[in-house]
Scaffold this motif. Structure first.
Motif, PDB file in Angstrom:
ATOM      1  N   CYS A  31      62.596  50.336  76.047  1.00 48.29           N
ATOM      2  CA  CYS A  31      63.155  51.345  76.957  1.00 48.29           C
ATOM      3  C   CYS A  31      64.524  50.902  77.465  1.00 48.29           C
ATOM      4  CB  CYS A  31      62.231  51.545  78.164  1.00 48.29           C
ATOM      5  SG  CYS A  31      60.616  52.210  77.732  1.00 48.29           S
ATOM      6  N   ALA A  32      65.427  51.835  77.599  1.00 48.99           N
ATOM      7  CA  ALA A  32      66.733  51.542  78.185  1.00 48.99           C
ATOM      8  C   ALA A  32      66.542  51.242  79.676  1.00 48.99           C
ATOM      9  CB  ALA A  32      67.664  52.732  78.007  1.00 48.99           C
ATOM     10  N   THR A  33      67.441  50.440  80.242  1.00 47.92           N
ATOM     11  CA  THR A  33      67.309  50.067  81.655  1.00 47.92           C
ATOM     12  C   THR A  33      67.410  51.254  82.596  1.00 47.92           C
ATOM     13  OG1 THR A  33      69.656  49.517  81.744  1.00 47.92           O
ATOM     14  CG2 THR A  33      68.113  47.699  81.321  1.00 47.92           C
ATOM     15  N   ASP A  34      68.042  52.337  82.153  1.00 42.24           N
ATOM     16  CA  ASP A  34      68.182  53.523  83.015  1.00 42.24           C
ATOM     17  C   ASP A  34      67.096  54.572  82.750  1.00 42.24           C
ATOM     18  OD1 ASP A  34      69.127  54.210  80.517  1.00 42.24           O
ATOM     19  OD2 ASP A  34      70.832  55.366  81.280  1.00 42.24           O
ATOM     20  N   THR A  35      66.095  54.236  81.941  1.00 45.26           N
ATOM     21  CA  THR A  35      64.993  55.160  81.649  1.00 45.26           C
ATOM     22  C   THR A  35      64.175  55.405  82.912  1.00 45.26           C
ATOM     23  OG1 THR A  35      64.824  54.385  79.381  1.00 45.26           O
ATOM     24  CG2 THR A  35      62.903  55.519  80.275  1.00 45.26           C
ATOM     25  N   VAL A  36      63.905  56.656  83.214  1.00 40.70           N
ATOM     26  CA  VAL A  36      63.039  56.995  84.345  1.00 40.70           C
ATOM     27  C   VAL A  36      61.606  56.730  83.909  1.00 40.70           C
ATOM     28  CG1 VAL A  36      62.260  58.825  85.883  1.00 40.70           C
ATOM     29  CG2 VAL A  36      64.667  58.719  85.196  1.00 40.70           C
ATOM     30  N   CYS A  37      60.956  55.796  84.578  1.00 43.91           N
ATOM     31  CA  CYS A  37      59.622  55.360  84.175  1.00 43.91           C
ATOM     32  C   CYS A  37      58.554  56.136  84.945  1.00 43.91           C
ATOM     33  CB  CYS A  37      59.465  53.864  84.436  1.00 43.91           C
ATOM     34  SG  CYS A  37      57.836  53.259  84.003  1.00 43.91           S
ATOM     35  N   PRO A  38      57.656  56.832  84.237  1.00 45.56           N
ATOM     36  CA  PRO A  38      56.601  57.577  84.905  1.00 45.56           C
ATOM     37  C   PRO A  38      55.528  56.675  85.527  1.00 45.56           C
ATOM     38  CG  PRO A  38      56.289  57.700  82.539  1.00 45.56           C
ATOM     39  CD  PRO A  38      57.596  56.993  82.774  1.00 45.56           C
ATOM     40  N   LEU A  39      55.521  55.393  85.165  1.00 45.20           N
ATOM     41  CA  LEU A  39      54.523  54.460  85.686  1.00 45.20           C
ATOM     42  C   LEU A  39      55.098  53.500  86.734  1.00 45.20           C
ATOM     43  CD1 LEU A  39      52.831  53.559  82.284  1.00 45.20           C
ATOM     44  CD2 LEU A  39      52.191  55.341  83.917  1.00 45.20           C
ATOM     45  N   GLN A  40      56.314  53.716  87.165  1.00 44.42           N
ATOM     46  CA  GLN A  40      57.040  52.813  88.069  1.00 44.42           C
ATOM     47  C   GLN A  40      56.194  52.340  89.251  1.00 44.42           C
ATOM     48  OE1 GLN A  40      60.238  51.419  88.090  1.00 44.42           O
ATOM     49  NE2 GLN A  40      59.538  50.413  89.943  1.00 44.42           N
ATOM     50  N   LYS A  41      55.480  53.227  89.896  1.00 41.83           N
ATOM     51  CA  LYS A  41      54.759  52.866  91.122  1.00 41.83           C
ATOM     52  C   LYS A  41      53.533  51.992  90.863  1.00 41.83           C
ATOM     53  CE  LYS A  41      52.108  57.159  91.231  1.00 41.83           C
ATOM     54  NZ  LYS A  41      51.826  58.355  92.011  1.00 41.83           N
ATOM     55  N   TYR A  42      53.139  51.831  89.615  1.00 45.92           N
ATOM     56  CA  TYR A  42      51.951  51.053  89.296  1.00 45.92           C
ATOM     57  C   TYR A  42      52.220  49.596  88.926  1.00 45.92           C
ATOM     58  CZ  TYR A  42      49.905  55.684  89.004  1.00 45.92           C
ATOM     59  OH  TYR A  42      49.499  56.948  89.278  1.00 45.92           O
ATOM     60  N   PHE A  43      53.464  49.251  88.603  1.00 42.87           N
ATOM     61  CA  PHE A  43      53.779  47.906  88.133  1.00 42.87           C
ATOM     62  C   PHE A  43      53.828  46.878  89.248  1.00 42.87           C
ATOM     63  CE2 PHE A  43      55.731  50.303  84.576  1.00 42.87           C
ATOM     64  CZ  PHE A  43      55.010  49.720  83.551  1.00 42.87           C
ATOM     65  N   ALA A  44      53.637  45.609  88.852  1.00 41.93           N
ATOM     66  CA  ALA A  44      53.796  44.486  89.773  1.00 41.93           C
ATOM     67  C   ALA A  44      55.262  44.427  90.200  1.00 41.93           C
ATOM     68  CB  ALA A  44      53.400  43.194  89.078  1.00 41.93           C
ATOM     69  N   GLY A  45      55.523  43.946  91.379  1.00 42.86           N
ATOM     70  CA  GLY A  45      56.883  43.930  91.911  1.00 42.86           C
ATOM     71  C   GLY A  45      57.737  42.773  91.449  1.00 42.86           C
ATOM     72  N   ILE A  46      57.144  41.719  90.896  1.00 40.25           N
ATOM     73  CA  ILE A  46      57.898  40.522  90.514  1.00 40.25           C
ATOM     74  C   ILE A  46      57.952  40.410  88.999  1.00 40.25           C
ATOM     75  CG2 ILE A  46      57.950  38.004  90.612  1.00 40.25           C
ATOM     76  CD1 ILE A  46      56.486  38.225  93.285  1.00 40.25           C
ATOM     77  N   ASP A  47      59.157  40.187  88.482  1.00 40.38           N
ATOM     78  CA  ASP A  47      59.344  39.997  87.048  1.00 40.38           C
ATOM     79  C   ASP A  47      59.180  38.509  86.740  1.00 40.38           C
ATOM     80  OD1 ASP A  47      60.048  39.923  84.415  1.00 40.38           O
ATOM     81  OD2 ASP A  47      62.018  40.855  84.680  1.00 40.38           O
ATOM     82  N   CYS A  48      58.002  38.103  86.325  1.00 44.08           N
ATOM     83  CA  CYS A  48      57.701  36.693  86.073  1.00 44.08           C
ATOM     84  C   CYS A  48      58.382  36.160  84.820  1.00 44.08           C
ATOM     85  CB  CYS A  48      56.191  36.483  85.980  1.00 44.08           C
ATOM     86  SG  CYS A  48      55.341  36.843  87.518  1.00 44.08           S
ATOM     87  N   SER A  49      58.866  37.031  83.959  1.00 46.28           N
ATOM     88  CA  SER A  49      59.533  36.563  82.746  1.00 46.28           C
ATOM     89  C   SER A  49      61.004  36.237  83.002  1.00 46.28           C
ATOM     90  CB  SER A  49      59.431  37.612  81.643  1.00 46.28           C
ATOM     91  OG  SER A  49      60.193  38.758  81.977  1.00 46.28           O
ATOM     92  N   ALA A  50      61.539  36.675  84.128  1.00 48.75           N
ATOM     93  CA  ALA A  50      62.935  36.391  84.470  1.00 48.75           C
ATOM     94  C   ALA A  50      63.015  35.051  85.204  1.00 48.75           C
ATOM     95  CB  ALA A  50      63.495  37.498  85.350  1.00 48.75           C
ATOM     96  N   GLY A  51      64.126  34.372  85.058  1.00 48.99           N
ATOM     97  CA  GLY A  51      64.319  33.103  85.764  1.00 48.99           C
ATOM     98  C   GLY A  51      64.327  33.325  87.268  1.00 48.99           C
ATOM     99  N   GLN A  52      63.649  32.458  87.975  1.00 44.62           N
ATOM    100  CA  GLN A  52      63.585  32.548  89.429  1.00 44.62           C
ATOM    101  C   GLN A  52      64.555  31.530  90.033  1.00 44.62           C
ATOM    102  OE1 GLN A  52      61.671  34.942  90.947  1.00 44.62           O
ATOM    103  NE2 GLN A  52      61.275  35.606  88.854  1.00 44.62           N
ATOM    104  N   PRO A  53      65.134  31.803  91.200  1.00 45.77           N
ATOM    105  CA  PRO A  53      66.130  30.912  91.802  1.00 45.77           C
ATOM    106  C   PRO A  53      65.667  29.465  91.960  1.00 45.77           C
ATOM    107  CG  PRO A  53      66.010  32.972  93.012  1.00 45.77           C
ATOM    108  CD  PRO A  53      64.913  32.997  91.998  1.00 45.77           C
ATOM    109  N   LYS A  54      64.436  29.231  92.339  1.00 45.88           N
ATOM    110  CA  LYS A  54      63.954  27.861  92.555  1.00 45.88           C
ATOM    111  C   LYS A  54      63.810  27.075  91.255  1.00 45.88           C
ATOM    112  CE  LYS A  54      61.658  28.439  96.939  1.00 45.88           C
ATOM    113  NZ  LYS A  54      60.433  28.242  97.692  1.00 45.88           N
TER     114      LYS A  54
END
Length: 62
Positions: A31-54
């Protein structure tokens, strides 16, 4: 054993596991980053695959 909740996505036409973040799902399903996601409200809030500051501090010498 834990089974993740699943929901059908009308955009990609697949069953989606909801134990991930929207960015993770978008990368996996092309999906493109600007795709309107119909499931948006159901996903976890943290992207664990992205690097975290710590993570950048773990290997530094003090």
């Amino acid at each position: 054993m834990f089974d993740s909740p699943m929901e059908h996505c009308q955009v990609c036409g697949q069953m989606i596991a909801l134990d991930q973040s929207k960015p993770e799902c978008g990368r996996r399903n092309g999906c493109a980053t600007d795709t309107v996601c119909p499931l948006q409200k159901y996903f976890a809030g943290i992207d664990c695959s992205a690097g975290q500051p710590k993570e950048n501090l773990r290997d530094k010498e003090q």
